[in-house]
Design a protein around this motif. Structure first.
Motif, PDB file in Angstrom:
ATOM      1  N   GLN A 122       0.861  -1.189   0.000  1.00 33.00           N
ATOM      2  CA  GLN A 122       0.000   0.000   0.000  1.00 33.00           C
ATOM      3  C   GLN A 122       0.895   1.236   0.000  1.00 33.00           C
ATOM      4  N   TYR A 123       0.498   2.236  -0.761  1.00 34.92           N
ATOM      5  CA  TYR A 123       1.269   3.471  -0.852  1.00 34.92           C
ATOM      6  C   TYR A 123       0.374   4.643  -0.481  1.00 34.92           C
ATOM      7  N   ASP A 124       0.793   5.402   0.520  1.00 37.05           N
ATOM      8  CA  ASP A 124       0.031   6.552   1.005  1.00 37.05           C
ATOM      9  C   ASP A 124       0.444   7.792   0.220  1.00 37.05           C
ATOM     10  N   PHE A 170       5.859   5.989   3.785  1.00 37.68           N
ATOM     11  CA  PHE A 170       4.552   6.061   3.133  1.00 37.68           C
ATOM     12  C   PHE A 170       4.197   4.765   2.410  1.00 37.68           C
ATOM     13  N   LEU A 171       5.001   3.743   2.622  1.00 41.98           N
ATOM     14  CA  LEU A 171       4.750   2.436   2.029  1.00 41.98           C
ATOM     15  C   LEU A 171       4.593   1.394   3.123  1.00 41.98           C
ATOM     16  N   ARG A 172       3.737   0.435   2.874  1.00 38.76           N
ATOM     17  CA  ARG A 172       3.623  -0.714   3.779  1.00 38.76           C
ATOM     18  C   ARG A 172       3.338  -1.952   2.940  1.00 38.76           C
ATOM     19  N   PRO A 175       0.183  -8.588   2.938  1.00 43.41           N
ATOM     20  CA  PRO A 175       0.508  -9.961   3.361  1.00 43.41           C
ATOM     21  C   PRO A 175       1.318 -10.727   2.312  1.00 43.41           C
ATOM     22  N   LEU A 176       0.892 -10.645   1.053  1.00 44.06           N
ATOM     23  CA  LEU A 176       1.630 -11.330  -0.012  1.00 44.06           C
ATOM     24  C   LEU A 176       3.003 -10.692  -0.202  1.00 44.06           C
ATOM     25  N   GLY A 177       3.053  -9.361  -0.184  1.00 45.89           N
ATOM     26  CA  GLY A 177       4.325  -8.672  -0.345  1.00 45.89           C
ATOM     27  C   GLY A 177       5.308  -9.000   0.756  1.00 45.89           C
ATOM     28  N   ASP A 224      17.488   5.524  -8.942  1.00 49.42           N
ATOM     29  CA  ASP A 224      18.789   6.131  -9.224  1.00 49.42           C
ATOM     30  C   ASP A 224      19.244   7.039  -8.080  1.00 49.42           C
ATOM     31  N   LEU A 225      18.285   7.699  -7.435  1.00 46.93           N
ATOM     32  CA  LEU A 225      18.614   8.614  -6.345  1.00 46.93           C
ATOM     33  C   LEU A 225      18.587   7.917  -4.992  1.00 46.93           C
ATOM     34  N   VAL A 226      17.613   7.012  -4.811  1.00 43.35           N
ATOM     35  CA  VAL A 226      17.469   6.294  -3.535  1.00 43.35           C
ATOM     36  C   VAL A 226      17.389   4.800  -3.854  1.00 43.35           C
ATOM     37  N   PRO A 227      18.532   4.128  -3.996  1.00 44.60           N
ATOM     38  CA  PRO A 227      18.515   2.724  -4.412  1.00 44.60           C
ATOM     39  C   PRO A 227      18.027   1.766  -3.336  1.00 44.60           C
ATOM     40  N   GLN A 228      18.059   2.185  -2.071  1.00 42.59           N
ATOM     41  CA  GLN A 228      17.689   1.270  -0.976  1.00 42.59           C
ATOM     42  C   GLN A 228      16.714   1.966  -0.030  1.00 42.59           C
ATOM     43  N   VAL A 229      15.573   1.317   0.204  1.00 47.68           N
ATOM     44  CA  VAL A 229      14.532   1.873   1.058  1.00 47.68           C
ATOM     45  C   VAL A 229      14.054   0.796   2.026  1.00 47.68           C
ATOM     46  N   ARG A 230      13.862   1.188   3.276  1.00 43.48           N
ATOM     47  CA  ARG A 230      13.331   0.271   4.286  1.00 43.48           C
ATOM     48  C   ARG A 230      11.823   0.485   4.423  1.00 43.48           C
ATOM     49  N   VAL A 231      11.052  -0.624   4.346  1.00 44.91           N
ATOM     50  CA  VAL A 231       9.594  -0.559   4.302  1.00 44.91           C
ATOM     51  C   VAL A 231       9.020  -1.447   5.397  1.00 44.91           C
ATOM     52  N   ARG A 232       7.911  -0.992   6.002  1.00 48.09           N
ATOM     53  CA  ARG A 232       7.248  -1.778   7.049  1.00 48.09           C
ATOM     54  C   ARG A 232       6.564  -3.007   6.459  1.00 48.09           C
TER      55      ARG A 232
END
Length: 356
Positions: A122-124, A170-172, A175-177, A224-232
């Motif tokens: 989900q993306y807020d 802003f991402l979560r 269940p499948l993801g 390209d700007l943010v190659p790594q993001v931590r998501v809940r």
């Protein structure tokens, strides 16, 4: 060579042998290499709700169920479980998670409005726009640490002084993801009542099941700007690190898809699943279920009630948990105001379909 009986249906948590690590090597076409690994507490409760924590130990799996669960575990394929209501389709996922210590079960309850994207993440977007507006006005935003201003800074609003936007907030993952995130052990995913989905969803799941990965376009656009993001993740566990906008599993999850048999599925979908048809439990298994849940004393008092239940089930649809409710009331509830046996049985053992 791996050991076939990884899941044994005993209801006892495997705390000594760690059999899940003794599976056969995956087929060459089912090898995945997602990274970095996400930590997981394998001994966390399998479900947040008490019923799912208490039903796993007395769950009665027959030989066919044990065999096909192990086939799915070794082949790294989803298990499609079909059966009448009350036959234990959903509980099977929790029983496997409990016995093999695979951590909390991820549950995706399907409706006609469920989409592949909603299961993945989900993306807020609204929240991110609001934060962008606040930053443009020079206002602090949650989760953003202010940058210490230089001596020659003016008082004019400067969005940069609040640091970079963390899009991961802003991402979560759904269940499948979450199930497809890189974990050292397979996660357990329950896709409940897949037969209630939109007609296209089973076909849309094929590519995800086959590839063991998916893309998050919102992250790919800024890779390209943010190659790594931590998501809940969906279960609020440790954050999942997403590289270049793609999530790929390390161990393919143990996926249980349940169906009441209300529709047929495309051949391509069935071909990629291990199929298990759960039959209605016979008298021997019914007795074992009553004993496991309510004890020997309750079983001794329930012989005629079990016989009544089996006779009524021949005439209409009844679920095993209805019998457990009836046995519980007759065994545990007494005193003034309780209906007599026949009246109570008529109330509790009401058919789930038809006019009964």
């Amino acid at each position: 060579m791996g050991e076939f009986l990884i899941y044994r249906g005993t209801g006892v948590a495997d705390r000594d042998d760690d059999r899940i690590l003794r599976r056969a090597e995956p087929p060459p076409w089912r090898v995945f290499d997602g990274e970095p690994l996400t930590p997981l507490d394998r001994d966390a409760p399998v479900g947040r709700k008490l019923p799912y924590r208490t039903r796993t130990v007395p769950y009665q799996a027959d030989e066919d169920t044990v065999r096909l669960v192990n086939v799915a575990l070794h082949l790294r394929r989803p298990l499609l479980v079909t059966g009448h209501p009350g036959t234990g389709k959903s509980t099977l996922a929790y029983a496997v998670a409990h016995e093999l210590r695979l951590g909390p079960v991820l549950r995706w309850s399907i409706t006609s409005r469920s989409t592949l994207t909603s299961g993945l993440y989900q993306y807020d977007a609204v929240g991110r726009i609001e934060e962008a507006n606040a930053r443009q006005a020079g206002l602090p935003t949650s989760g953003a640490a202010p940058v210490v201003p230089e001596p020659d800074d003016t008082d004019a609003p400067d969005p940069a002084r609040w640091g970079p936007v963390d899009i991961g907030r802003f991402l979560r993952l759904g269940p499948l993801g979450t199930a497809l995130a890189p974990y050292a052990s397979p996660r357990v995913l329950l896709v409940d009542e897949i037969d209630k989905s939109d007609i296209d969803l089973p076909n849309e799941l094929l590519d995800v099941f086959e590839e063991g990965e998916y893309a998050v376009p919102e992250l790919q656009r800024i890779a390209d700007l943010v190659p790594q993001v931590r998501v809940r993740p969906a279960d609020n566990g440790d954050p999942v690190t997403v590289n270049d906008g793609r999530v790929r599993c390390r161990e393919f999850p143990f996926i249980v898809l349940t169906s009441n048999g209300e529709r047929e599925f495309p051949p391509a979908f069935l071909r990629r699943c291990v199929q298990l048809d759960l039959a209605q439990p016979d008298e021997r298994r019914i007795a074992a279920i009553v004993r496991a849940h309510l004890g020997d004393d309750a079983l001794a008092e329930a012989a005629d009630l079990i016989e009544d239940f089996l006779a009524r089930r021949e005439q209409g649809q009844l679920a095993t948990d209805q019998l457990l409710n009836a046995v519980y009331l007759l065994h545990r509830a007494s005193g003034d105001g309780r209906p007599d046996r026949d009246e109570l049985v008529d109330v509790v053992l009401r058919e789930l379909s038809g006019s009964g």
